[in-house]
Write an enzyme that holds these catalytic residues in place. Structure first.
Site, PDB file in Angstrom:
ATOM      1  N   HIS A  72       1.847   4.274  -3.084  1.00  0.00           N
ATOM      2  CA  HIS A  72       1.665   5.850  -3.019  1.00  0.00           C
ATOM      3  C   HIS A  72       2.850   6.178  -3.475  1.00  0.00           C
ATOM      4  O   HIS A  72       2.971   7.181  -4.388  1.00  0.00           O
ATOM      5  CB  HIS A  72       1.464   6.241  -1.537  1.00  0.00           C
ATOM      6  CG  HIS A  72       0.060   6.028  -0.921  1.00  0.00           C
ATOM      7  ND1 HIS A  72      -1.045   6.188  -1.617  1.00  0.00           N
ATOM      8  CD2 HIS A  72      -0.051   5.546   0.495  1.00  0.00           C
ATOM      9  CE1 HIS A  72      -1.950   5.928  -0.925  1.00  0.00           C
ATOM     10  NE2 HIS A  72      -1.693   5.536   0.258  1.00  0.00           N
ATOM     11  N   CYS A  95      -5.766  -0.075 -10.585  1.00  0.00           N
ATOM     12  CA  CYS A  95      -4.694   0.464  -9.933  1.00  0.00           C
ATOM     13  C   CYS A  95      -3.455  -0.155 -10.608  1.00  0.00           C
ATOM     14  O   CYS A  95      -2.399   0.479 -10.802  1.00  0.00           O
ATOM     15  CB  CYS A  95      -4.516   0.092  -8.086  1.00  0.00           C
ATOM     16  SG  CYS A  95      -5.814   1.199  -7.349  1.00  0.00           S
ATOM     17  N   HIS A 142      -5.604   6.633  -2.760  1.00  0.00           N
ATOM     18  CA  HIS A 142      -6.359   5.482  -2.179  1.00  0.00           C
ATOM     19  C   HIS A 142      -7.471   5.034  -3.284  1.00  0.00           C
ATOM     20  O   HIS A 142      -8.138   6.003  -4.240  1.00  0.00           O
ATOM     21  CB  HIS A 142      -6.985   6.365  -0.906  1.00  0.00           C
ATOM     22  CG  HIS A 142      -6.232   5.948   0.191  1.00  0.00           C
ATOM     23  ND1 HIS A 142      -6.233   6.935   1.218  1.00  0.00           N
ATOM     24  CD2 HIS A 142      -4.922   5.269   0.484  1.00  0.00           C
ATOM     25  CE1 HIS A 142      -5.455   6.700   1.991  1.00  0.00           C
ATOM     26  NE2 HIS A 142      -4.541   5.929   1.723  1.00  0.00           N
ATOM     27  N   CYS A 143      -7.899   3.825  -3.207  1.00  0.00           N
ATOM     28  CA  CYS A 143      -8.775   3.329  -4.080  1.00  0.00           C
ATOM     29  C   CYS A 143     -10.191   2.898  -3.444  1.00  0.00           C
ATOM     30  O   CYS A 143     -10.328   2.675  -2.365  1.00  0.00           O
ATOM     31  CB  CYS A 143      -8.175   1.884  -4.749  1.00  0.00           C
ATOM     32  SG  CYS A 143      -9.230   1.187  -5.848  1.00  0.00           S
ATOM     33  N   CYS A 197      -6.199  -3.895  -7.526  1.00  0.00           N
ATOM     34  CA  CYS A 197      -7.499  -4.105  -8.450  1.00  0.00           C
ATOM     35  C   CYS A 197      -6.802  -3.706  -9.953  1.00  0.00           C
ATOM     36  O   CYS A 197      -5.681  -3.150 -10.168  1.00  0.00           O
ATOM     37  CB  CYS A 197      -8.653  -3.156  -7.938  1.00  0.00           C
ATOM     38  SG  CYS A 197      -8.154  -1.233  -8.321  1.00  0.00           S
ATOM     39  N   CYS A 210      -9.297  -3.876  -3.042  1.00  0.00           N
ATOM     40  CA  CYS A 210      -7.850  -3.431  -3.489  1.00  0.00           C
ATOM     41  C   CYS A 210      -6.996  -3.341  -2.208  1.00  0.00           C
ATOM     42  O   CYS A 210      -7.279  -2.450  -1.219  1.00  0.00           O
ATOM     43  CB  CYS A 210      -8.002  -2.272  -4.323  1.00  0.00           C
ATOM     44  SG  CYS A 210      -6.682  -1.703  -5.117  1.00  0.00           S
ATOM     45  N   HIS A 248       0.957  -1.291  -0.022  1.00  0.00           N
ATOM     46  CA  HIS A 248       0.110  -0.042  -0.095  1.00  0.00           C
ATOM     47  C   HIS A 248       0.839   1.148   0.079  1.00  0.00           C
ATOM     48  O   HIS A 248       0.799   2.246  -0.891  1.00  0.00           O
ATOM     49  CB  HIS A 248      -0.906  -0.139   1.259  1.00  0.00           C
ATOM     50  CG  HIS A 248      -1.846   1.283   1.446  1.00  0.00           C
ATOM     51  ND1 HIS A 248      -3.116   1.159   0.886  1.00  0.00           N
ATOM     52  CD2 HIS A 248      -1.516   2.410   1.773  1.00  0.00           C
ATOM     53  CE1 HIS A 248      -3.649   2.305   1.180  1.00  0.00           C
ATOM     54  NE2 HIS A 248      -2.688   3.409   1.656  1.00  0.00           N
ATOM     55  N   GLU A 249       1.945   1.311   1.001  1.00  0.00           N
ATOM     56  CA  GLU A 249       2.636   2.518   1.012  1.00  0.00           C
ATOM     57  C   GLU A 249       3.764   2.471  -0.062  1.00  0.00           C
ATOM     58  O   GLU A 249       3.702   3.923  -0.700  1.00  0.00           O
ATOM     59  CB  GLU A 249       3.564   2.494   2.237  1.00  0.00           C
ATOM     60  CG  GLU A 249       2.766   2.706   3.494  1.00  0.00           C
ATOM     61  CD  GLU A 249       1.760   3.857   3.831  1.00  0.00           C
ATOM     62  OE1 GLU A 249       2.180   4.701   2.981  1.00  0.00           O
ATOM     63  OE2 GLU A 249       0.798   3.603   4.529  1.00  0.00           O
TER      64      GLU A 249
END
Lengths: 457, 193
Positions: B150, B184, B156-157, B181, B162, B146-147
């Protein structure tokens, strides 16, 4: 249509707070701007608008509460969230009283902050949608009183003025001239437009409205004790009550209505407490109400209460130059309703429409066009599709008969003809002179010597 | 409100090779036991090379003694000052905060050099629950991806499955999947996955 990327303004004198919030919200996909003081925030707000502003309460110079007050004046749509490290109930109450969206105490739970900003954005979106919907129903809700003659321009102007006055209006005019449309337009342009428009045809049931129909009845009242029924006055609460053909109202209902207008209240059957009569009254009549008053067939008191403002819908024969415009307007609407591919009238059909006297006025015109859509062949309505005599004599019973000797003189006929041609040309004297087959100077001369129009009673 | 997945991104030029990733454990005396598994899971989702290399960055200057937490922004500033061109993910055991917020799982530079992540709130023990190494590894992998997402420019999705979906609680981390997803994935710069 998707809305644009949400925009957030962060106002805080601490660089670390500005930076951390900017980074935090950027990850959410928002567009972020920051300001280090209230003054800088106001400068930024003059350049662009924001959906949400996160404002620190304690800042040197202009504090958060003052900035919020200023923002209410500059950009009232921006949702302001006040943030402070010094949370007290007093300061929270103060900012909320002055219209802040909400209030947060540092340090903020990230979940709480995200939810609050989402709620603020949703509220803003709802406000925008609400404004769009209001715009859609504003300005008479799209209702159009078609006409470009001087009489219709004057009527349109009167409707605009009367709509905002919130006083009773009496609409006069022959049958079929559009009194109901004018009443609807008055309601739609008034401050009461978001409430109901309740039409009542006064000629129904011999002119007497039953008490239960007018006043309604509370549960427990006769004849059906278990039912509560809304009367017309309750239905019109906050909105407009339209009494169509008010001249046909029976004496008993006239008295009941007069009493309600006098007291400003009414009591539903079976009720014990009077309710405020919160509606605007618009009445319409195709017969002169003052004549009915003279004949003692209509209450003088009620007449004066209804006729605070009086509007008159002119008959179609007195605004012939509007007929092509009106006919095309009706054709467009009726053809769309009937899914009939008609686009216009043939020149012969238009000529026939203009020549006809239309004793039934706009209603008769609409009926003639509706019939033509059935019998005619698209795309043009032909003259033979119209159920009209090629030439028709004035046939309306209530049309003023031209019996006065003066009105039959050649000069009077000439003046009437000039007036009609001028109306058809929308006051363009040069064009009118061409149609009349005389020079503009000759027309000016005739107009200069015309007699003042005879007064009509 | 416009969904996050619909937010317009700047037009992409021709695909550029995606920079590699370097995991930087911070404040550990020896390499934590989960590093190899984490590197493999990151490479599986984001593709490309994932290296593991500690750096001699002291954590003391980022510690807020009153809060008993580390300032994520201070750590991030020091992390991205490291030489090299790869994307950096600093991982600490202590709890992180940013000014204004009570805590954060991690913090990233959007489309920038790096990100910082804490394992503190990913551990069941913090919540008084029995330790669960499998769950911990999965949470760590999801938050690391996640990080880094970015740092690769993803925001953010809206898709709750996701891995780029925003998570405020560990339970929300557990609900999302350890993958991107399709939207993304498409937005991720570099070679198609």
């Amino acid at each position: 249509m998707p809305s644009p990327q949400p925009r957030i303004l962060i106002v805080d004198d601490e660089a670390a707070v500005r930076d951390s919030l900017r980074r935090w919200f950027e990850l959410e996909g928002y567009a972020i701007e920051v300001a280090e003081s209230g003054a800088a925030a106001l400068r930024r707000l003059q350049q662009e608008s924001f959906d949400v502003a996160l404002v620190d309460l304690k800042m040197p110079g202009m504090d958060g509460v003052t900035l919020q007050h200023r923002m209410q004046e500059v950009t009232p749509d921006t949702a302001v969230i006040i943030v402070t490290a010094f949370g007290t109930i007093q300061s929270a109450v103060e900012v909320l009283k002055h219209g802040a969206f909400d209030y947060l105490t540092k340090p903020v739970d990230p979940d709480e902050l995200s939810r609050m900003v989402r709620r603020a954005l949703e509220l803003r979106e709802l406000r925008v949608q609400n404004a769009r919907l209001r715009q859609a129903v504003d300005h008479r809700g799209g209702l159009v009183i078609v006409g470009e003659t001087a009489a219709m321009r004057a009527l349109n102007a009167q409707v605009e003025e009367a709509a905002h006055a919130d006083v009773p209006v009496l609409i006069c005019g022959e049958s079929g001239t559009g009194k109901h449309l004018v009443a609807t337009a008055l309601h739609a342009a008034s401050a009461r437009r978001y409430f109901s428009f309740v039409p009542v045809h006064c000629g129904a049931a011999g002119g007497e409205l039953g008490d239960d129909e007018l006043l309604g009845h509370e549960g427990g009242a006769q004849p059906q004790p278990q039912l509560r029924r809304m009367g017309k006055l309750q239905l019109a609460e906050g909105g407009t009550l339209f009494l169509d053909e008010v001249g046909q109202l029976g004496r008993r209902t006239q008295s009941a209505l007069l009493e309600i207008l006098r007291s400003g209240t009414f009591t539903p059957l079976g009720g014990t407490r009077p309710r405020p009569a919160d509606f605007r009254l618009i009445a319409a009549s195709s017969v002169p109400l003052d004549a009915l008053v003279e004949q003692a067939r209509f209450s003088a008191d009620l007449y004066y209460r209804l006729a605070v403002l009086t509007l008159t819908c002119p008959p179609l024969r007195e605004r012939r130059s509007d007929i092509p415009l009106l006919a095309r307007h009706l054709l467009q609407r009726l053809a769309a309703q009937a899914s009939a591919p008609f686009t216009d009238f043939s020149p012969g059909a238009l000529e026939r429409l203009v020549a006809h006297d239309w004793p039934g006025n706009v209603r008769e015109l609409a009926n003639a066009i509706e019939r033509a859509l059935v019998v005619g062949r698209p795309p043009l309505v032909a003259a033979e599709d119209l159920p009209l005599a090629p030439t028709s004599a004035p046939s309306h019973a209530s049309a003023p008969p031209a019996t006065a000797a003066g009105e039959l003189s050649l000069a009077a006929v000439e003046q009437r003809h000039i007036t009609q041609v001028l109306e058809r040309c929308q006051g363009d004297r040069s064009q009118a002179a061409t149609l009349l087959g005389i020079t503009t100077e000759a027309l000016e001369q005739r107009l200069a010597t015309r007699a003042p129009p005879a007064a009509r009673g | 409100m416009r969904s996050r997945a619909e937010i317009e991104r700047p037009p992409q030029g021709p695909p550029q090779p995606r920079p590699g990733v370097r995991l930087v454990p911070l404040g550990y005396r020896q390499a934590p036991p989960w590093t190899d598994d984490l590197a493999r899971r990151i490479a599986h989702v984001l593709g490309g090379a994932v290296a593991i290399e500690a750096a001699p960055l002291g954590l003391e200057s980022a510690l807020d003694v009153h809060r008993g937490q580390y300032n994520a922004l201070t750590l991030l500033e020091r992390l991205i000052a490291l030489p090299g061109s790869e994307r950096l993910l600093g991982i600490v055991a202590g709890d992180l905060f940013i000014p204004m917020l009570t805590h954060v799982f991690g913090q990233a530079q959007l489309n920038g050099r790096g990100a910082i992540l804490s394992t503190y709130r990913l551990d069941n023990a913090v919540y008084g629950l029995a330790p669960d190494d499998t769950l911990f590894a999965a949470r760590l992998a999801k938050e690391a991806i996640h990080e880094l997402g970015h740092a690769f420019g993803l925001v953010h999705c809206h898709d709750p499955d996701c891995v780029m979906h925003s998570s405020m609680y560990v339970e929300e981390i557990d609900l999302k999947r350890e993958e991107l997803c399709s939207d993304c994935r498409r937005r991720l710069p570099g070679a198609a996955l």
